[in-house]
Design an enzyme around this catalytic site. Structure first.
Site, PDB file in Angstrom:
ATOM      1  N   LYS A 186     -36.295  26.265  10.956  1.00 29.16           N
ATOM      2  CA  LYS A 186     -35.541  27.488  10.649  1.00 29.16           C
ATOM      3  C   LYS A 186     -34.346  27.101   9.785  1.00 29.16           C
ATOM      4  CE  LYS A 186     -32.508  29.994  11.355  1.00 29.16           C
ATOM      5  NZ  LYS A 186     -31.502  30.574  10.370  1.00 29.16           N
ATOM      6  N   GLU A 261     -25.653  17.627  15.079  1.00 30.42           N
ATOM      7  CA  GLU A 261     -24.725  17.138  14.066  1.00 30.42           C
ATOM      8  C   GLU A 261     -23.843  18.319  13.680  1.00 30.42           C
ATOM      9  OE1 GLU A 261     -24.420  16.385   9.474  1.00 30.42           O
ATOM     10  OE2 GLU A 261     -26.286  15.577  10.284  1.00 30.42           O
ATOM     11  N   CYS A 295     -20.003  18.321   5.726  1.00 33.85           N
ATOM     12  CA  CYS A 295     -19.367  17.946   6.989  1.00 33.85           C
ATOM     13  C   CYS A 295     -18.762  16.549   6.908  1.00 33.85           C
ATOM     14  CB  CYS A 295     -20.358  18.040   8.138  1.00 33.85           C
ATOM     15  SG  CYS A 295     -21.844  17.042   7.901  1.00 33.85           S
ATOM     16  N   GLU A 392     -11.801  22.535  10.051  1.00 34.86           N
ATOM     17  CA  GLU A 392     -12.612  21.989   8.964  1.00 34.86           C
ATOM     18  C   GLU A 392     -12.510  22.890   7.744  1.00 34.86           C
ATOM     19  OE1 GLU A 392     -17.146  20.315   8.241  1.00 34.86           O
ATOM     20  OE2 GLU A 392     -16.776  21.747   9.861  1.00 34.86           O
TER      21      GLU A 392
END
Length: 488
Positions: A186, A261, A295, A392
Site C-alpha cells: 500500500k 522506520e 527522514c 521534524e
C-alpha cells in the site's frame, strides 16, 4: 487492462494506475478516489480509484495462495526472477523517473538516481536470497543433532510513503520477496504511478500471480483491514511517528512481526578540525536533496565556534545559489515540496522560528504563485523553544547553532525523542569514538553523508522506530526461526 502497457525506455506518458491483485490490473471498486496532483504546476493528473473492502479481501486471499507457492520456489530461482525485475527497472529508468518527478516534484536527475538506488537495493536482496543460512548445533543427546533453520515469515503488509516512493517501496519488496514472502503493498496515493511501474517490472519478469499485490485507498481504512487479517504475519511501515505508533498497537493485537522506520531530525556535528569546504558541500547537498523531504535529511547543525562564521557564510551561499524550479527543467537543482500540506507546514515552522528571534541567513519564503515551491532556508540564532528544534522539518530548512565543547553538541543532538540518522565531520579519532559511543541514533556517517546503503542495516531508536531494512538485518526481518531437535 489500461495500466501498464509496459512503459518503454524514455516514455513520458502519464496514466493513473490501477490496483494489481492476483496478477491482474483492475480498477478499484470503492466509491472514493484521490486526485493526483503535479506539485510543480498544481495540475490534476487524474483520479486514482481506491480499493474497496472486497478488493482488499481479494488481495489478502491472493497473497495467502501466492505465499504457499512462492515460499517453495528455490532461493536461486527467486533471486534470478528478482534480477530480471531489476533489469527491467533499469531498462525503464527514464519512464519511471519521469513518473516520480511529475508526481512528487524532485528534479529528474534525482529521480533517476532514486530508480538506480532502488534497483541496487532490490538486487542486493535478490543475491542474498541464496545466503539465507541455518546452522547445526551439537546436541546433548546421543545420535542427535539440533537444526536451526530460517523460513519466510508469511504474507506481509507493506506501507510506503510519497517522499522516496520507489526506493522505500522497493526496499520492502526486495526483502520480502527474497525471503520467500508474499505481500500486499500500500503505497502513498500521492505517488501511485511510479510505484505501480516498479510493480509492473516484477509482473513482467514472471512473478507468479498473488505473490505481489498493490492496493490504494484511505490509509487508516486500508491498514486497519490488512492488520486485522490473520493471514498477514508481518507489517513494515515507513511513515510518521503518530502513524507508526497506531500501527504498532494494531499489530500487537495479532502479534504480528513489525518493522517501523519513522521520523527523523538528523543532527550534524562539525568540529573545528574538519574540512569545512567538504562539510558544507556534502551536508548542504544532502540537506536540500528532495527539497529536504527525507527522514534522514541533515537539519540540526551544531558547528564549533572557531569555524562557525565560516560555515554559516558558506552554507548560506550554497543555499542561495540553488536553482529552484520544475523538476522536469534540466537546470533545476531543487523542486517543489510534494503537496500543499508540506508547504503550509514549512511556512509555519519558519514563521515560528523567526518570531522567536531566529535570524534568516538565506531563503525563508515561498517562491512563485504556482506550485508548492519554497526557498532553501538557513536559520541561525533560533532559540531552543522554537518548534523547529523539536519537530521534524521535512522540508528545506537548516538550523545552525554554535557550540564550544563536544559534550555540549552531543547533549543538544540527543535532546529530542527522535534518533534515526546523524552526521559528523571531524578528523579527530577521539572525537569520532566519542560520537560513535554517545549519539543516540541508529545510523552515523562520519566525514560522509551515506547513511542508507543496500549492504548495511538502516533503522532508528527512540521514537524513530525499531527494526531494520537493508543489510542482513533487513532480510532477517522477513524470516522466522525454527529449531528441530532430531534423534535417530
Amino acid at each position: 487492462m489500461t495500466f501498464p502497457a509496459s512503459p518503454q525506455s524514455g516514455e513520458r506518458n502519464y496514466r493513473v494506475p490501477q490496483l494489481f491483485i492476483n496478477g491482474e490490473w483492475r480498477d478499484g471498486t470503492a466509491e472514493t478516489v484521490t486526485r493526483v496532483i503535479n506539485p510543480a504546476t498544481e495540475e490534476v493528473l487524474g483520479e486514482l480509484s481506491h480499493a474497496s473492502v472486497a478488493d482488499i479481501d481479494q488481495a489478502i486471499a491472493a497473497a495467502e495462495v501466492g505465499y504457499r507457492a512462492w515460499r517453495n520456489v528455490p532461493a536461486y530461482e527467486r533471486g534470478m526472477l528478482i534480477e530480471r525485475a531489476v533489469a527491467l527497472m533499469l531498462e525503464r529508468r527514464e519512464s519511471i523517473a519521469f513518473l516520480i518527478t511529475i508526481e512528487q516534484g524532485k528534479p529528474l536527475a534525482q529521480a533517476r538516481n532514486e530508480v538506480t538506488a532502488a534497483a541496487d537495493m532490490i538486487k542486493w536482496y535478490g543475491e542474498q536470497a541464496r545466503r539465507i543460512y541455518g546452522r547445526i548445533v551439537p546436541s546433548q543427546l546421543s545420535r542427535a543433532q539440533i537444526l536451526v533453520q530460517k523460513e519466510p515469515v508469511g504474507p506481509c503488509a507493506l506501507f510506503s510513503p510519497w517522499n522516496m516512493p520507489v526506493v522505500l517501496a522497493g526496499r520492502k519488496l526486495g526483502g520480502a520477496l527474497a525471503a520467500g514472502c508474499s505481500c500486499v503493498l500500500k503505497p502513498a496515493e500521492e505517488t501511485p504511478a511510479s510505484v505501480a511501474a516498479m510493480v509492473a517490472c516484477f509482473a513482467d519478469a514472471g512473478l507468479p500471480a498473488g505473490v505481489l499485490n498493490l492496493v490504494f485507498g484511505p490509509p487508516a481504512e486500508v491498514s486497519r483491514q490488512l492488520l486485522s487479517s490473520s493471514v498477514i504475519q508481518k507489517v513494515s511501515l515507513t511513515g510518521s511517528v503518530s502513524v507508526g505508533k497506531l500501527l504498532a498497537e494494531q499489530s500487537a493485537t495479532g502479534l504480528k512481526q513489525t518493522t517501523l522506520e519513522l521520523g527523523g531530525h538528523s543532527p550534524v556535528i562539525v568540529m573545528a578540525d574538519a574540512d569545512i569546504d567538504r562539510a558544507v558541500a556534502q551536508s548542504a547537498t544532502a540537506k536540500f536533496r528532495n527539497a529536504g523531504q527525507l527522514c534522514l535529511a541533515p537539519t540540526r547543525f551544531f558547528v564549533q565556534a572557531a569555524v562557525y562564521d565560516r560555515f554559516v557564510d558558506a552554507f548560506g551561499k550554497h543555499a542561495a545559489s540553488l536553482k529552484v524550479g520544475d523538476g522536469l527543467d534540466p537546470y533545476s537543482e531543487m523542486g517543489p515540496l510534494a503537496n500543499a500540506r508540506r508547504l503550509s507546514a514549512v511556512e509555519e515552522l519558519v514563521s515560528d522560528a523567526v518570531a522567536a528571534g531566529g535570524h534568516v541567513v538565506s531563503g525563508g519564503m515561498q517562491l512563485g504563485d504556482r506550485g508548492y515551491f519554497y526557498a532553501p532556508t538557513v536559520l541561525c540564532d533560533v532559540p531552543p523553544q522554537a518548534r523547529a528544534w523539536r519537530e521534524e522539518a521535512f522540508g528545506p530548512i537548516a538550523l545552525i547553532k554554535k557550540f564550544d565543547e563536544l559534550d555540549e553538541a552531543i547533549a543538544d543532538a540527543n535532546a529530542i525523542d527522535l534518533g534515526l540518522a546523524s552526521y559528523a565531520f571531524t578528523d579527530s579519532a577521539a572525537a569520532q569514538a566519542k560520537l560513535s559511543a554517545e549519539l543516540e541514533v541508529g545510523v552515523l556517517a562520519i566525514n560522509n553523508i551515506a547513511v542508507s546503503v543496500a549492504e548495511a542495516p538502516f533503522g532508528g531508536v527512540k521514537d524513530s522506530g525499531y527494526g531494520y531494512e537493508s543489510g542482513e538485518e533487513g532480510i532477517e526481518s522477513y524470516l522466522r526461526t525454527k529449531t528441530i531437535h532430531r534423534q535417530v
